[in-house]
Design a protein around this motif. Structure first.
Motif, PDB file in Angstrom:
ATOM      1  N   PHE A   1      17.138  -6.266 -23.980  1.00  0.00           N
ATOM      2  CA  PHE A   1      16.792  -6.579 -22.448  1.00  0.00           C
ATOM      3  C   PHE A   1      16.444  -8.233 -22.536  1.00  0.00           C
ATOM      4  CE2 PHE A   1      14.933  -4.105 -18.629  1.00  0.00           C
ATOM      5  CZ  PHE A   1      15.442  -5.439 -17.797  1.00  0.00           C
ATOM      6  N   PHE A   2      15.530  -8.379 -23.102  1.00  0.00           N
ATOM      7  CA  PHE A   2      14.892  -9.772 -23.071  1.00  0.00           C
ATOM      8  C   PHE A   2      16.066 -10.794 -23.625  1.00  0.00           C
ATOM      9  CE2 PHE A   2      12.315 -12.975 -25.815  1.00  0.00           C
ATOM     10  CZ  PHE A   2      11.772 -13.683 -24.523  1.00  0.00           C
ATOM     11  N   GLY A   3      16.996 -10.358 -24.595  1.00  0.00           N
ATOM     12  CA  GLY A   3      18.176 -11.156 -24.948  1.00  0.00           C
ATOM     13  C   GLY A   3      18.960 -11.518 -23.739  1.00  0.00           C
ATOM     14  N   LEU A   4      19.126 -10.218 -22.872  1.00  0.00           N
ATOM     15  CA  LEU A   4      20.220 -10.562 -21.634  1.00  0.00           C
ATOM     16  C   LEU A   4      19.572 -11.589 -20.825  1.00  0.00           C
ATOM     17  CD1 LEU A   4      21.191  -6.687 -21.314  1.00  0.00           C
ATOM     18  CD2 LEU A   4      22.644  -8.737 -21.874  1.00  0.00           C
ATOM     19  N   LEU A   5      18.225 -11.622 -20.713  1.00  0.00           N
ATOM     20  CA  LEU A   5      17.405 -12.543 -19.820  1.00  0.00           C
ATOM     21  C   LEU A   5      17.427 -13.831 -20.296  1.00  0.00           C
ATOM     22  CD1 LEU A   5      14.724 -10.291 -18.705  1.00  0.00           C
ATOM     23  CD2 LEU A   5      16.524 -10.878 -17.432  1.00  0.00           C
ATOM     24  N   GLY A   6      18.304 -14.282 -21.671  1.00  0.00           N
ATOM     25  CA  GLY A   6      18.076 -15.635 -22.172  1.00  0.00           C
ATOM     26  C   GLY A   6      16.865 -15.578 -23.158  1.00  0.00           C
ATOM     27  N   GLY A   7      16.421 -14.601 -23.519  1.00  0.00           N
ATOM     28  CA  GLY A   7      15.064 -14.846 -24.543  1.00  0.00           C
ATOM     29  C   GLY A   7      15.620 -14.544 -25.853  1.00  0.00           C
ATOM     30  N   GLY A   8      14.925 -15.052 -27.020  1.00  0.00           N
ATOM     31  CA  GLY A   8      15.197 -14.858 -28.303  1.00  0.00           C
ATOM     32  C   GLY A   8      16.356 -15.604 -28.841  1.00  0.00           C
ATOM     33  N   LYS A   9      16.961 -16.787 -28.182  1.00  0.00           N
ATOM     34  CA  LYS A   9      17.910 -17.509 -28.691  1.00  0.00           C
ATOM     35  C   LYS A   9      17.672 -18.639 -29.453  1.00  0.00           C
ATOM     36  CE  LYS A   9      20.395 -14.737 -25.856  1.00  0.00           C
ATOM     37  NZ  LYS A   9      21.052 -13.854 -26.301  1.00  0.00           N
ATOM     38  N   ARG A  10      16.385 -19.086 -29.390  1.00  0.00           N
ATOM     39  CA  ARG A  10      15.906 -20.266 -30.137  1.00  0.00           C
ATOM     40  C   ARG A  10      14.668 -20.247 -30.100  1.00  0.00           C
ATOM     41  NH1 ARG A  10      16.386 -25.710 -26.323  1.00  0.00           N
ATOM     42  NH2 ARG A  10      15.441 -24.734 -24.457  1.00  0.00           N
ATOM     43  N   ASP A  11      14.027 -21.326 -31.115  1.00  0.00           N
ATOM     44  CA  ASP A  11      12.568 -21.719 -31.235  1.00  0.00           C
ATOM     45  C   ASP A  11      12.025 -22.378 -30.032  1.00  0.00           C
ATOM     46  OD1 ASP A  11      10.169 -22.594 -32.473  1.00  0.00           O
ATOM     47  OD2 ASP A  11      11.016 -24.569 -32.639  1.00  0.00           O
TER      48      ASP A  11
ATOM     49  N   GLY B   1      11.085 -25.020 -25.220  1.00  0.00           N
ATOM     50  CA  GLY B   1      12.334 -23.959 -25.562  1.00  0.00           C
ATOM     51  C   GLY B   1      11.948 -22.523 -25.375  1.00  0.00           C
ATOM     52  N   ARG B   2      10.762 -22.375 -24.628  1.00  0.00           N
ATOM     53  CA  ARG B   2      10.671 -21.044 -24.131  1.00  0.00           C
ATOM     54  C   ARG B   2      11.734 -20.603 -22.820  1.00  0.00           C
ATOM     55  NH1 ARG B   2       4.697 -20.214 -22.469  1.00  0.00           N
ATOM     56  NH2 ARG B   2       5.359 -21.823 -21.149  1.00  0.00           N
ATOM     57  N   PRO B   3      12.079 -19.564 -22.756  1.00  0.00           N
ATOM     58  CA  PRO B   3      12.707 -18.823 -21.784  1.00  0.00           C
ATOM     59  C   PRO B   3      11.669 -18.440 -20.751  1.00  0.00           C
ATOM     60  CG  PRO B   3      12.398 -17.173 -23.278  1.00  0.00           C
ATOM     61  CD  PRO B   3      12.052 -18.311 -23.804  1.00  0.00           C
ATOM     62  N   LYS B   4      12.343 -18.623 -19.397  1.00  0.00           N
ATOM     63  CA  LYS B   4      11.573 -18.325 -18.459  1.00  0.00           C
ATOM     64  C   LYS B   4      11.080 -16.799 -18.188  1.00  0.00           C
ATOM     65  CE  LYS B   4      15.230 -17.098 -15.077  1.00  0.00           C
ATOM     66  NZ  LYS B   4      15.851 -17.489 -13.689  1.00  0.00           N
ATOM     67  N   SER B   5      11.565 -15.982 -18.940  1.00  0.00           N
ATOM     68  CA  SER B   5      11.295 -14.636 -18.793  1.00  0.00           C
ATOM     69  C   SER B   5      10.682 -14.154 -20.151  1.00  0.00           C
ATOM     70  CB  SER B   5      12.506 -13.837 -18.703  1.00  0.00           C
ATOM     71  OG  SER B   5      13.253 -13.885 -17.736  1.00  0.00           O
ATOM     72  N   ARG B   6       9.857 -13.184 -20.198  1.00  0.00           N
ATOM     73  CA  ARG B   6       9.067 -12.868 -21.330  1.00  0.00           C
ATOM     74  C   ARG B   6       9.312 -11.435 -21.718  1.00  0.00           C
ATOM     75  NH1 ARG B   6       8.631 -17.481 -20.559  1.00  0.00           N
ATOM     76  NH2 ARG B   6       6.590 -18.718 -20.001  1.00  0.00           N
ATOM     77  N   LEU B   7       8.637 -11.171 -23.021  1.00  0.00           N
ATOM     78  CA  LEU B   7       8.658  -9.824 -23.493  1.00  0.00           C
ATOM     79  C   LEU B   7       7.604  -9.516 -24.087  1.00  0.00           C
ATOM     80  CD1 LEU B   7      10.414  -7.375 -24.878  1.00  0.00           C
ATOM     81  CD2 LEU B   7      10.692  -9.067 -26.943  1.00  0.00           C
ATOM     82  N   ALA B   8       7.049  -8.321 -24.214  1.00  0.00           N
ATOM     83  CA  ALA B   8       5.701  -7.637 -24.535  1.00  0.00           C
ATOM     84  C   ALA B   8       6.150  -6.213 -25.102  1.00  0.00           C
ATOM     85  CB  ALA B   8       4.764  -7.637 -23.595  1.00  0.00           C
ATOM     86  N   ILE B   9       5.945  -5.902 -26.201  1.00  0.00           N
ATOM     87  CA  ILE B   9       5.719  -4.769 -26.773  1.00  0.00           C
ATOM     88  C   ILE B   9       4.246  -4.327 -27.224  1.00  0.00           C
ATOM     89  CG2 ILE B   9       6.517  -3.019 -28.788  1.00  0.00           C
ATOM     90  CD1 ILE B   9       8.743  -4.237 -26.926  1.00  0.00           C
ATOM     91  N   LEU B  10       3.820  -3.322 -26.285  1.00  0.00           N
ATOM     92  CA  LEU B  10       2.389  -3.091 -26.353  1.00  0.00           C
ATOM     93  C   LEU B  10       1.860  -1.958 -27.487  1.00  0.00           C
ATOM     94  CD1 LEU B  10       1.701  -2.781 -22.713  1.00  0.00           C
ATOM     95  CD2 LEU B  10       1.668  -4.495 -23.984  1.00  0.00           C
ATOM     96  N   PRO B  11       0.980  -2.361 -28.489  1.00  0.00           N
ATOM     97  CA  PRO B  11       0.816  -1.612 -29.401  1.00  0.00           C
ATOM     98  C   PRO B  11       0.014  -0.436 -29.154  1.00  0.00           C
ATOM     99  CG  PRO B  11      -0.744  -3.330 -29.527  1.00  0.00           C
ATOM    100  CD  PRO B  11       0.305  -3.648 -28.523  1.00  0.00           C
ATOM    101  N   GLY B  12       0.253   0.740 -29.783  1.00  0.00           N
ATOM    102  CA  GLY B  12      -0.495   1.852 -30.007  1.00  0.00           C
ATOM    103  C   GLY B  12      -0.334   2.697 -28.550  1.00  0.00           C
TER     104      GLY B  12
END
Length: 292
Positions: free
Chosen positions: A240-250, A257-268
């Motif tokens: 999902f994050f990748g489709l928003l332009g995330g995770g493409k570069r450092d 170089g951060r995308p405008k969108s964000r990703l969070a996997i909440l633990p536990g």
């Protein structure tokens, strides 16, 4: 949107662990208001002051399911918490349960209340509705927060798809001892509609969907959140994050170089408690407040 049929006992235990106040509320005067929207008497509550944030609940839930998290958001925002079609204090009408139609309802409410551009924050079913508000009505959306929401049906684990296929009015009797049912009958305008709601939800969950193309065209900065033990693997949230332009570069030492969108996997956390976890709001607030 998800409601396990064969695992009702597990779901009930999860809800009891959270406290049944997340769903079951005693009968009381509605603290909110109604707006005539697309044939609905759409119920909403306003909490707090400031920039508008529309808050959307999950399937078989209502505004009350967010509990203390709603209060936490209202310390910073004017929160407009909505009961979607057939849920909570919004009575059902003669039309399917569709994220597209419910997104149009939310957009019409934003216009009705003259909010201008609002942030839209949705969990599960509400996350799908929030996504479609952003896709279909980009001029009304500032930022999106989408929690525990699959954008493609085949992302769900196989056992979840099997359980979804068993949701219908026949499950109503079994659910009468659950906080979900008790919460529904406590506030629904027509408590007798509960079996019909289960049937509509079951029919909706059987429909195939894939919003990949729509996500790629999304304009609003979006925070994608999922529990690390959700209804789908964490890799789906990464996609999902990748489709928003995330995770493409450092992102770079200065973050340029951060995308405008964000990703969070909440633990536990799981799909059944992420909406009540304070971690959800603590992660969302910095994203919502950035640039304001």
């Amino acid at each position: 949107m998800h409601l396990p049929h064969r695992n009702f006992s597990l779901l009930v235990l999860c809800l009891v662990a959270l406290g049944t106040q997340a769903f079951a509320q005693p009968k009381q005067k509605a603290p909110g208001s109604y707006a005539k929207i697309n044939g609905l008497e759409l119920y909403y509550e306003v909490h707090g002051k400031g920039r508008p944030l529309v808050l959307l609940h999950g399937g078989l839930g209502s505004t009350s399911m967010f509990g203390d998290n709603l209060k936490a958001l209202a310390k910073h925002y004017k929160v407009i918490a909505v009961d979607l079609q057939g849920h909570g204090r919004t009575a059902d009408i003669d039309r399917p349960l569709s994220v597209e139609l419910m997104a149009d309802d939310v957009a019409a409410l934003i216009q009705h209340l003259k909010l201008g551009r609002a942030d839209v924050f949705g969990y599960s079913l509400g996350g799908g509705v929030a996504l479609l508000v952003g896709v279909r009505h980009p001029e009304l959306v500032n930022k999106l927060v989408i929690v525990s929401t699959a954008f493609r049906r085949n992302a769900y684990y196989p056992e979840i798809l099997a359980q979804q296929g068993q949701v219908n009015e026949g499950a109503a009797e079994m659910m009468k001892q659950t906080p979900m049912y008790q919460g529904y009958v406590a506030i629904a305008p027509r408590p007798q509609d509960f079996p019909k709601l289960l049937t509509k939800i079951g029919e909706a969950m059987k429909q195939d969907f894939d919003f990949s193309k729509q996500i790629a065209s999304l304009q609003a900065p979006t925070l994608v959140m999922a529990a690390d033990a959700d209804l789908f693997p964490p890799s789906h949230a990464v996609e999902f994050f990748g489709l928003l332009g995330g995770g493409k570069r450092d992102g770079g030492w200065d973050g340029a170089g951060r995308p405008k969108s964000r990703l969070a996997i909440l633990p536990g956390l799981t799909h059944y408690n992420v909406f009540a976890s304070p971690l959800m709001v603590s992660v969302a607030l910095p994203f919502l407040q950035e640039g304001t």
